[in-house]
Write an enzyme that holds these catalytic residues in place. Structure first.
Site, short mmCIF file in Angstrom:
data_model
loop_
_atom_site.label_atom_id
_atom_site.label_comp_id
_atom_site.label_asym_id
_atom_site.label_seq_id
_atom_site.Cartn_x
_atom_site.Cartn_y
_atom_site.Cartn_z
N ARG A 121 0.82 -1.23 0.00
CA ARG A 121 0.00 0.00 0.00
C ARG A 121 0.84 1.26 0.00
NH1 ARG A 121 -2.25 -3.41 3.36
NH2 ARG A 121 -4.17 -4.42 2.64
N LYS A 143 1.32 11.38 -10.35
CA LYS A 143 0.46 10.46 -11.10
C LYS A 143 1.32 9.29 -11.56
CE LYS A 143 -3.06 13.16 -13.51
NZ LYS A 143 -3.58 13.41 -14.87
N GLU A 185 6.04 20.34 -23.90
CA GLU A 185 5.39 20.47 -22.58
C GLU A 185 5.92 21.70 -21.84
OE1 GLU A 185 2.91 18.49 -21.87
OE2 GLU A 185 3.29 16.53 -22.81
N LYS A 227 4.42 23.12 -12.97
CA LYS A 227 3.74 21.87 -12.62
C LYS A 227 3.59 21.76 -11.11
CE LYS A 227 2.66 17.23 -13.64
NZ LYS A 227 2.81 16.03 -14.42
N GLU A 237 -6.36 16.33 -9.04
CA GLU A 237 -7.09 16.70 -10.24
C GLU A 237 -8.60 16.66 -10.04
OE1 GLU A 237 -6.05 16.38 -14.87
OE2 GLU A 237 -6.11 14.48 -13.82
N ARG A 241 -13.58 24.05 -11.48
CA ARG A 241 -14.92 24.60 -11.18
C ARG A 241 -15.01 26.04 -11.63
NH1 ARG A 241 -14.20 21.56 -6.74
NH2 ARG A 241 -15.48 19.71 -6.71
N ASN A 251 -3.56 20.00 -19.45
CA ASN A 251 -4.03 19.28 -20.64
C ASN A 251 -4.10 20.17 -21.86
OD1 ASN A 251 -4.32 17.02 -19.11
ND2 ASN A 251 -6.52 17.19 -18.85
N HIS A 254 -3.84 18.91 -25.43
CA HIS A 254 -3.88 17.45 -25.36
C HIS A 254 -5.15 16.82 -25.93
CE1 HIS A 254 -0.24 17.94 -23.09
NE2 HIS A 254 -0.14 16.64 -22.82
N HIS A 258 -4.03 14.00 -28.19
CA HIS A 258 -4.29 12.57 -27.96
C HIS A 258 -4.97 11.93 -29.16
CE1 HIS A 258 -4.10 13.13 -23.33
NE2 HIS A 258 -2.96 12.63 -23.77
N HIS A 270 4.58 12.10 -28.59
CA HIS A 270 3.54 12.78 -27.82
C HIS A 270 3.69 14.31 -27.93
CE1 HIS A 270 0.83 13.64 -24.49
NE2 HIS A 270 1.80 14.33 -23.90
N1 LIG Z 1 2.56 10.38 -14.83
C1 LIG Z 1 2.46 11.48 -15.51
O1 LIG Z 1 2.03 12.52 -15.00
C2 LIG Z 1 2.90 11.49 -16.94
C3 LIG Z 1 3.00 12.70 -17.62
C4 LIG Z 1 3.46 12.68 -18.93
C5 LIG Z 1 3.82 11.48 -19.53
N2 LIG Z 1 3.70 10.32 -18.83
C6 LIG Z 1 4.10 9.04 -19.44
O2 LIG Z 1 5.45 9.12 -19.82
C7 LIG Z 1 5.69 8.24 -20.92
C8 LIG Z 1 6.47 8.96 -21.98
O3 LIG Z 1 7.73 9.37 -21.45
P1 LIG Z 1 9.04 9.39 -22.34
O4 LIG Z 1 8.84 10.23 -23.52
O5 LIG Z 1 10.17 9.68 -21.44
O6 LIG Z 1 9.05 7.92 -22.91
P2 LIG Z 1 9.92 6.59 -22.58
O7 LIG Z 1 10.06 6.36 -21.15
O8 LIG Z 1 9.28 5.53 -23.37
O9 LIG Z 1 11.35 6.94 -23.18
C9 LIG Z 1 11.48 7.20 -24.58
C10 LIG Z 1 12.69 6.49 -25.14
O10 LIG Z 1 13.88 7.15 -24.74
C11 LIG Z 1 14.83 6.22 -24.26
N3 LIG Z 1 15.66 6.92 -23.29
C12 LIG Z 1 15.36 7.25 -22.02
N4 LIG Z 1 16.33 7.99 -21.49
C13 LIG Z 1 17.27 8.14 -22.43
C14 LIG Z 1 18.52 8.83 -22.48
N5 LIG Z 1 18.95 9.54 -21.44
N6 LIG Z 1 19.22 8.76 -23.61
C15 LIG Z 1 18.78 8.08 -24.69
N7 LIG Z 1 17.61 7.42 -24.71
C16 LIG Z 1 16.87 7.46 -23.59
C17 LIG Z 1 14.00 5.13 -23.69
O11 LIG Z 1 14.74 3.93 -23.60
C18 LIG Z 1 12.85 5.05 -24.68
O12 LIG Z 1 13.17 4.25 -25.77
C19 LIG Z 1 4.34 7.78 -21.40
O13 LIG Z 1 4.11 6.47 -20.96
C20 LIG Z 1 3.36 8.73 -20.70
O14 LIG Z 1 2.10 8.15 -20.45
C21 LIG Z 1 3.27 10.31 -17.56
ZN LIG Z 2 1.62 15.67 -22.31
#
Ligand SMILES: NC(=O)c1ccc[n+]([C@@H]2O[C@H](COP(=O)([O-])OP(=O)(O)OC[C@H]3O[C@@H](n4cnc5c(N)ncnc54)[C@H](O)[C@@H]3O)[C@@H](O)[C@H]2O)c1
Ligand SMILES: [Zn+2]
Length: 367
Positions: A121, A143, A185, A227, A237, A241, A251, A254, A258, A270
């Protein structure tokens, strides 16, 4: 640690610090409570060198380290991977006084965060994001989530980390296009809350994408600041209102973004989809609201300056509209867009006329 790390406080309960700067991953040993004796380091093979470095600094403080490798990208965000993480923690006899450290992009921070949120938990988690997107977005705000066969991020939990270490040195291996995608972003934070971000990018677009520049350090610090402020005021979130727009302002861009990702089967980055989505939201805010045309144009110039797309093919509109409607139906409300009355003045446009939606799209496609 070289240079001066910047520190942003996230005032959730409990609160935590986000450190931004060159070499800040070394602070991993200071950010974990002394009581933590075992640490699971969750990472992908792509950043194994960084994970090994983090693990050895933890070992030097006498902690036992359990390395946990997860698949790359979205393949990490599955119930199968979470199950494996839970099992490994269980077999190793992890307790609530142990901790998880994630090293990787947003996919890794999401899945490691979710495993940490749910195991016993909730055990402590600390993030070492390695992509720009993860630094300014995924790792901050609490999140966490995984995907299901019905869609992305449908299962998750709110679980604030103990700290986030945004080590800009790690961005040096990231390709330029991924840096630009993360900057989408950052620019978003500029439009919804901090215009100083826009001036910084406009003043030096080249330095904005250079991990060794002070400009990028400042951009990360300020985007995280936006953020942090939004999340502190609206941790879980709650729906916006009246005229007060809470966490939902993040968003911006987005809704269409999306839809673009979905219709492209997630083949587009993205941030690139969100860039087009922001230009679209700006056109909506101008045609259906109060946003001055000059600010719409500013969206195009600032995004294009860092190599992000600002238009999308005309023929895609029917599919995009359908995708937006399906997405909203799944979430149980009508189409909603975050739009701007002006820079840093976000508001919600709910259930806009289809004619307005189409006109704004024409402006994004027809140039
Ligand atoms: N929780 C949240 O609030 C929130 C917000 C935005 C996005 N997300 C999530 O984040 C994810 C996207 O994040 P992302 O774009 O980092 O994607 P990712 O984690 O898939 O990384 C993208 C690619 O970059 C590579 N990589 C990572 N670090 C590297 C580095 N230093 N050098 C070279 N390559 C590297 C990874 O191996 C991967 O192939 C999605 O799953 C999305 O849903 C979550
Ligand atoms: Zn985003």
């Amino acid at each position: 640690v070289t240079g001066h790390p910047r520190r942003v406080r996230v005032a959730t309960d409990p609160g935590y610090d986000v450190l931004v700067g060159s070499g800040v991953r070394a602070a991993v040993v200071d950010m974990l409570p002394d009581s933590v004796s075992r640490v699971a380091v969750v990472h992908t093979a792509t950043v194994a060198d960084t994970a090994v470095g983090v693990a050895s600094s933890l070992q030097q403080t006498g902690r036992e380290v359990l390395p946990l490798v997860v698949p790359d990208g979205e393949r990490a965000k599955t119930t199968a991977v979470v199950d494996e993480l839970w099992s490994t923690l269980g077999t190793a006899g992890f307790t609530r006084s142990d901790a998880v450290v994630s090293v990787g992009g947003g996919a890794v921070t999401d899945v490691a965060g979710f495993a940490a949120a749910t195991y016993l938990r909730g055990v402590a988690v600390l993030h070492v994001p390695t992509t720009l997107l993860a630094m300014v977005d995924a790792a901050v705000g609490g999140k966490t989530g995984i995907n299901t066969t019905s869609g992305k991020n449908l299962v998750g939990a709110f679980h604030q980390p103990r700290g986030v270490l945004c080590d800009l040195d790690l961005l040096r291996t990231l390709d330029r296009r991924d840096i630009a995608a993360g900057l989408a972003e950052v620019v978003k934070c500029g439009f919804v809350a901090d215009p100083g971000i826009l001036s910084l990018v406009e003043g030096d677009p080249v330095a904005s994408t250079d991990p060794s520049s002070e400009v990028l350090a400042t951009l990360v610090e300020r985007a995280v600041g936006v953020k942090a402020a939004v999340v502190s005021a609206d941790e879980r979130e709650a729906t916006s209102r009246g005229s007060r727009v809470g966490r939902e302002m993040l968003n911006y861009g987005h809704t269409l973004g999306h839809a673009i990702e979905r219709t492209e089967g997630y083949a587009i980055r993205h941030g690139e989809a969100v860039a087009v989505g922001m230009v679209y939201a700006a056109e909506l805010g101008c045609r259906g609201g109060a946003l001055p045309a000059v600010v719409v144009e500013r969206h195009r110039t600032v995004l294009a300056a860092v190599g992000l797309p600002v238009s999308y093919p005309a023929g895609h509109w029917p599919a995009l509209l359908a995708a937006m409607r399906v997405d909203k139906k799944a979430r149980g409300h009508t189409l909603r867009f975050v739009v701007l009355d002006d820079i840093a003045k976000p508001t919600i446009l709910a259930a806009p006329r289809e004619e307005l939606l189409r006109e704004a799209y024409t402006a994004v496609s027809g140039r």
